[in-house]
Design a protein around this motif. Structure first.
Motif, mmCIF file in Angstrom:
data_model
loop_
_atom_site.group_PDB
_atom_site.id
_atom_site.type_symbol
_atom_site.label_atom_id
_atom_site.label_comp_id
_atom_site.label_asym_id
_atom_site.label_seq_id
_atom_site.Cartn_x
_atom_site.Cartn_y
_atom_site.Cartn_z
ATOM 1 N N THR A 1 7.704 -23.582 -115.570
ATOM 2 C CA THR A 1 9.064 -24.349 -115.057
ATOM 3 C C THR A 1 9.470 -24.030 -113.932
ATOM 4 N N VAL A 2 10.148 -22.422 -113.847
ATOM 5 C CA VAL A 2 10.769 -21.659 -112.967
ATOM 6 C C VAL A 2 9.684 -21.436 -111.647
ATOM 7 N N LEU A 3 8.702 -20.983 -112.294
ATOM 8 C CA LEU A 3 7.365 -20.839 -110.854
ATOM 9 C C LEU A 3 7.995 -22.233 -110.313
ATOM 10 N N ILE A 4 7.811 -23.381 -110.331
ATOM 11 C CA ILE A 4 7.492 -24.009 -110.131
ATOM 12 C C ILE A 4 8.952 -25.141 -109.775
ATOM 13 N N ALA A 5 10.206 -24.907 -110.226
ATOM 14 C CA ALA A 5 11.202 -24.863 -108.715
ATOM 15 C C ALA A 5 11.746 -23.373 -107.916
ATOM 16 N N THR A 6 10.966 -22.708 -108.766
ATOM 17 C CA THR A 6 11.558 -21.925 -107.403
ATOM 18 C C THR A 6 10.787 -22.062 -105.900
ATOM 19 N N LEU A 7 9.902 -22.603 -106.098
ATOM 20 C CA LEU A 7 8.658 -22.537 -105.274
ATOM 21 C C LEU A 7 9.615 -23.699 -103.926
ATOM 22 N N VAL A 8 9.857 -24.784 -105.314
ATOM 23 C CA VAL A 8 10.199 -25.764 -104.219
ATOM 24 C C VAL A 8 11.575 -25.792 -103.834
ATOM 25 N N ARG A 9 12.496 -25.150 -104.677
ATOM 26 C CA ARG A 9 13.743 -24.340 -103.561
ATOM 27 C C ARG A 9 13.632 -23.172 -102.447
ATOM 28 N N ALA A 10 12.182 -22.659 -102.182
ATOM 29 C CA ALA A 10 12.115 -21.669 -101.396
ATOM 30 C C ALA A 10 11.403 -22.929 -100.196
ATOM 31 N N ILE A 11 10.722 -23.866 -100.484
ATOM 32 C CA ILE A 11 9.934 -24.867 -99.258
ATOM 33 C C ILE A 11 11.158 -25.425 -98.891
ATOM 34 N N VAL A 12 12.355 -25.845 -99.355
ATOM 35 C CA VAL A 12 13.913 -26.501 -98.979
ATOM 36 C C VAL A 12 14.466 -25.543 -98.058
ATOM 37 N N LEU A 13 14.742 -24.243 -99.149
ATOM 38 C CA LEU A 13 14.789 -23.112 -97.896
ATOM 39 C C LEU A 13 14.423 -22.820 -96.766
ATOM 40 N N THR A 14 13.553 -22.902 -96.969
ATOM 41 C CA THR A 14 12.860 -23.002 -95.089
ATOM 42 C C THR A 14 12.983 -23.704 -94.442
ATOM 43 N N ALA A 15 12.898 -25.228 -95.217
ATOM 44 C CA ALA A 15 12.802 -26.114 -94.063
ATOM 45 C C ALA A 15 14.437 -26.454 -93.639
ATOM 46 N N LEU A 16 15.514 -26.004 -94.393
ATOM 47 C CA LEU A 16 16.734 -26.123 -93.642
ATOM 48 C C LEU A 16 17.316 -24.771 -92.494
ATOM 49 N N ASP A 17 16.533 -23.922 -92.883
ATOM 50 C CA ASP A 17 15.828 -22.614 -91.980
ATOM 51 C C ASP A 17 15.928 -23.351 -90.268
ATOM 52 N N ASP A 18 14.808 -24.507 -91.059
ATOM 53 C CA ASP A 18 13.620 -24.154 -89.868
ATOM 54 C C ASP A 18 14.510 -25.666 -88.891
ATOM 55 N N GLY A 19 15.107 -26.408 -89.391
ATOM 56 C CA GLY A 19 15.674 -27.449 -88.790
ATOM 57 C C GLY A 19 15.567 -28.880 -88.275
ATOM 58 N N SER A 20 14.161 -28.937 -88.204
ATOM 59 C CA SER A 20 13.330 -29.735 -87.282
ATOM 60 C C SER A 20 13.635 -31.179 -88.415
ATOM 61 N N LYS A 21 12.521 -32.032 -87.610
ATOM 62 C CA LYS A 21 12.469 -33.093 -88.579
ATOM 63 C C LYS A 21 11.357 -33.005 -89.707
ATOM 64 N N GLY A 22 10.814 -32.143 -89.384
ATOM 65 C CA GLY A 22 9.172 -31.308 -90.126
ATOM 66 C C GLY A 22 7.812 -32.661 -89.576
ATOM 67 N N PRO A 23 6.349 -32.059 -89.961
ATOM 68 C CA PRO A 23 5.357 -32.304 -89.146
ATOM 69 C C PRO A 23 4.615 -32.870 -90.255
ATOM 70 N N THR A 24 4.829 -34.232 -89.030
ATOM 71 C CA THR A 24 3.809 -35.389 -89.547
ATOM 72 C C THR A 24 2.394 -35.634 -89.966
ATOM 73 N N LEU A 25 1.970 -36.199 -90.840
ATOM 74 C CA LEU A 25 0.937 -36.232 -91.772
ATOM 75 C C LEU A 25 -0.753 -37.169 -91.137
ATOM 76 N N GLU A 26 -1.477 -37.217 -91.386
ATOM 77 C CA GLU A 26 -2.512 -38.546 -91.263
ATOM 78 C C GLU A 26 -2.160 -38.544 -92.625
ATOM 79 N N PRO A 27 -1.733 -40.130 -93.241
ATOM 80 C CA PRO A 27 -1.733 -40.270 -94.228
ATOM 81 C C PRO A 27 -3.259 -40.214 -95.362
ATOM 82 N N GLU A 28 -3.947 -40.459 -94.936
ATOM 83 C CA GLU A 28 -5.538 -40.338 -95.763
ATOM 84 C C GLU A 28 -5.779 -38.870 -96.425
ATOM 85 N N VAL A 29 -5.805 -38.330 -95.152
ATOM 86 C CA VAL A 29 -5.541 -36.941 -95.510
ATOM 87 C C VAL A 29 -4.744 -36.410 -97.370
ATOM 88 N N LEU A 30 -3.354 -37.029 -96.470
ATOM 89 C CA LEU A 30 -2.465 -36.438 -97.911
ATOM 90 C C LEU A 30 -2.913 -37.346 -99.005
#
Length: 353
Positions: free
Chosen positions: A236-265
């Protein structure tokens, strides 16, 4: 930048001595006044909510304490507390908690609600506002299948191997607004989609937005809901830390984020739910198939600068390698099941688990 705080909600299953779901949640939590615990849709489930945390060690200590206290309370009621995402024994339909909102869900959604005795892990990470939460959601979307694969802990359902590492994910995606969130242009876009669902009657309130990421309806956080409840606190701590790190990465990036092909996701989700850690996955940003282990390591590389800021590089690297080497809950459950052992014994919360 101030590092975002985080916290976790874990849903845990109550079972009888024989391993069948035990509808005694209200009695189990009655005397736990010092813990933030909540009743869930099924009377055989209990949710623990950690305090707001600033370090992984703090989160770990809270989870160990809360799991242990809840396990003791369950034992006093003749039950056992399991860190498992679906009932391993019993029948599909569960008894519904007697709260007006849950009773309304049961009336309107029938068997779908009564079969929703499944346990997830929800990670909350602090963000400044809902607008930021929607941008962060877009950055998180590519990594949702990876988080699902890492946490998968529900292959055995009602006495049979389902063929999926996360059967819970298959069950939860039957709801009208579940699974991966759409790409969100803004907070107004999110609000408009929720309003549409409410007007159509596919939701009774905003809390029924069951997307795997959502802006919290009552906290200044983005809530990531994709994971099965992990077998161990360390996971659980591993998952939570990864999520926190993704959020921090997104905050540092500042963009709206990548679009994805829905079928690939969609394909990436399906592979993660079926195979977990043990086979191939998809890098959804490149639509490229590769071993799931390699996709997980791509995530670790993506968030490594954030992990350094969080002083969590070793925690994540060691945790990922341990999961790949020893297996997660799904791998361990399947091994126990093949050997004729009861997964209830494997998943029961005791001591430091």
């Amino acid at each position: 930048m101030k590092l975002p705080s985080f916290g976790v909600e874990e849903e845990l299953l109550l079972v009888s001595a024989s391993g069948d779901p035990l509808p005694r949640s209200r009695a189990v939590v009655a005397d736990l006044e010092d813990l933030d615990v909540a009743l869930e849709l099924s009377r055989a489930m209990v949710e623990i909510n950690t305090p707001v945390c600033t370090t992984a060690d703090e989160l770990h200590d809270h989870l160990v304490h809360m799991r242990s206290q809840l396990a003791s309370a369950a034992a006093e009621e003749g039950g056992r507390l399991l860190a498992i995402a679906v009932p391993p024994h019993g029948r599909a339909a569960q008894s519904i908690t007697k709260k007006p909102r849950y009773q309304e869900l049961a009336r309107k959604w029938g068997l779908l609600a009564r079969e929703q005795g499944v346990c997830g892990c929800h990670v909350h990470v602090g963000v400044p506002d809902k607008e930021t939460a929607t941008k962060v959601s877009n950055h998180l979307r590519p990594w949702l299948p990876v988080l699902l694969a890492l946490s998968a802990n529900s292959p055995i359902y009602l006495g049979q191997d389902t063929g999926f590492a996360s059967w819970r994910w298959l069950m939860t995606t039957r709801w009208p607004s579940a699974g991966p969130p759409p790409y969100l242009e803004s907070a107004d876009h999110y609000d408009a989609l929720v309003a549409m669902h409410l007007a159509a009657g596919t939701l009774i309130d905003e809390q029924m937005v069951y997307w795997d990421i959502r802006p919290s309806s009552h906290l200044p956080t983005v809530e990531v809901r994709v994971s099965d409840v992990p077998l161990t606190v360390d996971e659980t701590v591993l998952i939570a830390t990864l999520v926190r790190a993704i959020v921090l990465t997104a905050l540092d990036d500042g963009s709206k984020g990548p679009t994805l092909e829905p079928e690939v996701l969609r394909a990436a989700y399906w592979l993660a739910a079926r195979d977990g850690l043990t086979a191939r996955g998809l890098d959804v940003l490149r639509a490229e198939a590769m071993p799931m282990a390699d996709v997980i390591l791509e995530l670790v590389r993506h968030v490594e600068p954030a992990l350094r800021q969080l002083d969590a590089v070793d925690l994540v690297r060691d945790g990922v390698q341990r999961s790949l080497r020893e297996g997660n809950g799904a791998v361990k459950q399947r091994k126990a099941f093949r050997e004729g052992n009861d997964v209830v014994d494997l998943t029961e919360v005791t001591g430091q688990s």
